[in-house]
Design an enzyme around this catalytic site. Sequence first.
Site, PDB file in Angstrom:
ATOM      1  NE  ARG A 179      -3.594  -2.414   0.097  1.00 32.27           N
ATOM      2  CZ  ARG A 179      -3.173  -3.528  -0.517  1.00 32.27           C
ATOM      3  NH1 ARG A 179      -2.097  -3.513  -1.283  1.00 32.27           N
ATOM      4  NH2 ARG A 179      -3.843  -4.645  -0.408  1.00 32.27           N
ATOM      5  CB  SER A 229      -8.627  -1.298   4.603  1.00 27.67           C
ATOM      6  OG  SER A 229      -9.089  -2.568   4.263  1.00 27.67           O
ATOM      7  CD  GLU A 299      -5.360   0.243   2.563  1.00 25.84           C
ATOM      8  OE1 GLU A 299      -5.098  -0.639   3.410  1.00 25.84           O
ATOM      9  OE2 GLU A 299      -5.946  -0.004   1.490  1.00 25.84           O
TER      10      GLU A 299
HETATM   11  C1  FAD Z   1     -15.583  -0.592  -0.824  1.00 27.18           C
HETATM   12  C2  FAD Z   1     -14.096  -0.371  -1.018  1.00 27.18           C
HETATM   13  C3  FAD Z   1     -13.247  -1.462  -1.084  1.00 27.18           C
HETATM   14  C4  FAD Z   1     -11.876  -1.277  -1.271  1.00 27.18           C
HETATM   15  N1  FAD Z   1     -11.069  -2.380  -1.334  1.00 27.18           N
HETATM   16  C5  FAD Z   1      -9.742  -2.231  -1.559  1.00 27.18           C
HETATM   17  C6  FAD Z   1      -8.891  -3.363  -1.688  1.00 27.18           C
HETATM   18  O1  FAD Z   1      -9.308  -4.511  -1.619  1.00 27.18           O
HETATM   19  N2  FAD Z   1      -7.572  -3.158  -1.899  1.00 27.18           N
HETATM   20  C7  FAD Z   1      -7.041  -1.907  -2.000  1.00 27.18           C
HETATM   21  O2  FAD Z   1      -5.827  -1.778  -2.217  1.00 27.18           O
HETATM   22  N3  FAD Z   1      -7.826  -0.807  -1.877  1.00 27.18           N
HETATM   23  C8  FAD Z   1      -9.148  -0.936  -1.665  1.00 27.18           C
HETATM   24  N4  FAD Z   1      -9.950   0.169  -1.549  1.00 27.18           N
HETATM   25  C9  FAD Z   1      -9.351   1.511  -1.587  1.00 27.18           C
HETATM   26  C10 FAD Z   1      -9.335   2.150  -2.984  1.00 27.18           C
HETATM   27  O3  FAD Z   1     -10.330   1.596  -3.774  1.00 27.18           O
HETATM   28  C11 FAD Z   1      -7.988   1.999  -3.691  1.00 27.18           C
HETATM   29  O4  FAD Z   1      -6.951   2.539  -2.903  1.00 27.18           O
HETATM   30  C12 FAD Z   1      -7.999   2.673  -5.060  1.00 27.18           C
HETATM   31  O5  FAD Z   1      -6.869   2.252  -5.763  1.00 27.18           O
HETATM   32  C13 FAD Z   1      -8.031   4.199  -4.990  1.00 27.18           C
HETATM   33  O6  FAD Z   1      -8.282   4.707  -6.302  1.00 27.18           O
HETATM   34  P1  FAD Z   1      -8.998   6.114  -6.518  1.00 27.18           P
HETATM   35  O7  FAD Z   1      -8.986   6.426  -7.955  1.00 27.18           O
HETATM   36  O8  FAD Z   1     -10.322   6.140  -5.872  1.00 27.18           O
HETATM   37  O9  FAD Z   1      -7.966   7.062  -5.750  1.00 27.18           O
HETATM   38  P2  FAD Z   1      -8.336   8.380  -4.918  1.00 27.18           P
HETATM   39  O10 FAD Z   1      -9.043   7.972  -3.673  1.00 27.18           O
HETATM   40  O11 FAD Z   1      -8.990   9.369  -5.782  1.00 27.18           O
HETATM   41  O12 FAD Z   1      -6.871   8.890  -4.564  1.00 27.18           O
HETATM   42  C14 FAD Z   1      -6.050   8.144  -3.683  1.00 27.18           C
HETATM   43  C15 FAD Z   1      -4.689   8.871  -3.624  1.00 27.18           C
HETATM   44  O13 FAD Z   1      -4.043   8.759  -4.872  1.00 27.18           O
HETATM   45  C16 FAD Z   1      -3.753  10.061  -5.432  1.00 27.18           C
HETATM   46  N5  FAD Z   1      -3.960   9.946  -6.889  1.00 27.18           N
HETATM   47  C17 FAD Z   1      -5.061   9.487  -7.538  1.00 27.18           C
HETATM   48  N6  FAD Z   1      -4.828   9.434  -8.853  1.00 27.18           N
HETATM   49  C18 FAD Z   1      -3.552   9.864  -9.040  1.00 27.18           C
HETATM   50  C19 FAD Z   1      -2.717  10.022 -10.188  1.00 27.18           C
HETATM   51  N7  FAD Z   1      -3.147   9.730 -11.419  1.00 27.18           N
HETATM   52  N8  FAD Z   1      -1.449  10.466 -10.005  1.00 27.18           N
HETATM   53  C20 FAD Z   1      -0.986  10.765  -8.770  1.00 27.18           C
HETATM   54  N9  FAD Z   1      -1.736  10.656  -7.654  1.00 27.18           N
HETATM   55  C21 FAD Z   1      -3.001  10.206  -7.792  1.00 27.18           C
HETATM   56  C22 FAD Z   1      -4.703  11.014  -4.739  1.00 27.18           C
HETATM   57  O14 FAD Z   1      -4.151  12.295  -4.705  1.00 27.18           O
HETATM   58  C23 FAD Z   1      -4.810  10.362  -3.354  1.00 27.18           C
HETATM   59  O15 FAD Z   1      -3.702  10.721  -2.572  1.00 27.18           O
HETATM   60  C24 FAD Z   1     -11.337   0.022  -1.373  1.00 27.18           C
HETATM   61  C25 FAD Z   1     -12.201   1.129  -1.311  1.00 27.18           C
HETATM   62  C26 FAD Z   1     -13.569   0.944  -1.141  1.00 27.18           C
HETATM   63  C27 FAD Z   1     -14.479   2.130  -1.106  1.00 27.18           C
END
Ligand code: FAD
Length: 330
Positions: A179, A229, A299
Site C-alpha cells: 500500500r 480499509s 491506509e
Molecule cells: C468498498 C471499497 C473497497 C476497497 N477495497 C480495496 C482493496 O481490496 N484493496 C485496496 O488496495 N484498496 C481498496 N480500496 C481503496 C481504494 O479503492 C484503492 O486505494 C484505489 O486504488 C483508490 O483509487 P482512486 O482512484 O479512488 O484514488 P483516490 O481515492 O482518488 O486517490 C487516492 C490517492 O491517490 C492520489 N492519486 C489518484 N490518482 C492519481 C494520479 N493519477 N497520479 C498521482 N496521484 C493520484 C490522490 O491524490 C490520493 O492521494 C477500497 C475502497 C472501497 C471504497
Amino acid sequence: MRAIDFAPIARDLRTLMLGTIRDQEPLARHTSFRIGGPARVYLEPSTEEGVVRSLEWLKERGIPYFILGQGTNVLVSDRGVEAVVISTSRGLKEIAIADRRMEAGSGVLLTKLSHLAERSALAGLEFAISIPGTLGGALVMNAGAHGSAMVEIVKTVRVWDPTVGVHQISAEEAEFEYRQSRFQRSPWIALAATMELESGDRERIRQTMQHFMATRKSTQPVGEPNAGSVFKNPKPLFAGQLVESIGAKGWRAGDAEVSSLHANFIINRGQARACDVLQLMRRIRFVIYQRYHVVLRPEVRWIGPGEGGASTTWENLWCEEGVGLTEPCE
Ligand SMILES: Cc1cc2nc3c(=O)[nH]c(=O)nc-3n(C[C@H](O)[C@H](O)[C@H](O)COP(=O)(O)OP(=O)(O)OC[C@H]3O[C@@H](n4cnc5c(N)ncnc54)[C@H](O)[C@@H]3O)c2cc1C
C-alpha cells in the site's frame, strides 16, 4: 498560510478551455465516503494534454493543486481544500491492448480493466475486480486484494514530474511496497501505465472474478458509503482483527460507524463528517496502542487545508490522548 484569490484563477483556467471547471465544488460528491467540503476550484480536463497543461500552468504560478481519482481512498476535510482539484476521471481514459500488454490512462476504472482483460482471455487482473477506483489511485496505493497487487503486473508508468515534465519510469522506479509507492512521497502524477498479463482461460478467469466478488460482498459493507480499509495491516497482524478484538464494531461518532461486517471499515450512515470519522479513528488507534502497543497507520489518505493550500499529512491530526482535536466538529 498565504491567502489566494481563486476567482481570477478559475476565470483564467476557463479561457484555456481544458475541460469542465466548477467553483466551490463539494468534494462529498466525488468521494466514496460521501464526505468532504468544497474544492475552491474543481477541474476535469478532457484530455491527457489538458491534464498536463493544467499541471504546468498551475505549477508556473505556484497555485496549489491536488489530484483526485475516484475518491475511494480519501477522507476530505469538512472545510474542503484551498486548491485546484484536478480530476483524472475524464481526461485519462485511453486503453490499448496488444498481445499480453495493456496500456491504460490513469483515469480508467480498475474494474473496467479487469473486465477487459477477461474478455481478451488475459489473466493477472482478476484481483482488481473487487477494488473500486482508478488505475492512477491503484498505482499510488499499490492497490491489492486476494493475495495480488499492482506491483505484480505494472511494467512502466508515464508520469508528469514538475521538474522534468512528462517521462516514463519503470515499475522499479515506482518503488511499490505494501500500500505504498514513490507517488506518495513525490509530486509525480501518474498519467498512464502499461501492464503485462498472462494468456489464460477465459472461463477460468471469469470464475475467479466471480468468486472474488462474492467473497467481497459477504465480508465487506459494499452497499454503504465507505473508503475501504481505514488502517493498513500492521504486518504480520491484521488491522480488522485488532479493531474487532477491542469491541469496536458498532462504535459511533455522529453518523460515522465502525462496520459490524468488517471492523476495519468505517461507514457513513447518512450525514457523517470528516471530523466524526477522525474521532473514531483516533479512538480506535488509542485503545489499540494502549492494549497492544501497536500503532495503526491509516491506509485512507487525508486531504485537508494546510500549508500551500492542501495538506495530506495525518500527523498533526493525531493526538495520542484522544483530546485536542485539530479538526473540530462545529
Ligand atoms: C468498498 C471499497 C473497497 C476497497 N477495497 C480495496 C482493496 O481490496 N484493496 C485496496 O488496495 N484498496 C481498496 N480500496 C481503496 C481504494 O479503492 C484503492 O486505494 C484505489 O486504488 C483508490 O483509487 P482512486 O482512484 O479512488 O484514488 P483516490 O481515492 O482518488 O486517490 C487516492 C490517492 O491517490 C492520489 N492519486 C489518484 N490518482 C492519481 C494520479 N493519477 N497520479 C498521482 N496521484 C493520484 C490522490 O491524490 C490520493 O492521494 C477500497 C475502497 C472501497 C471504497
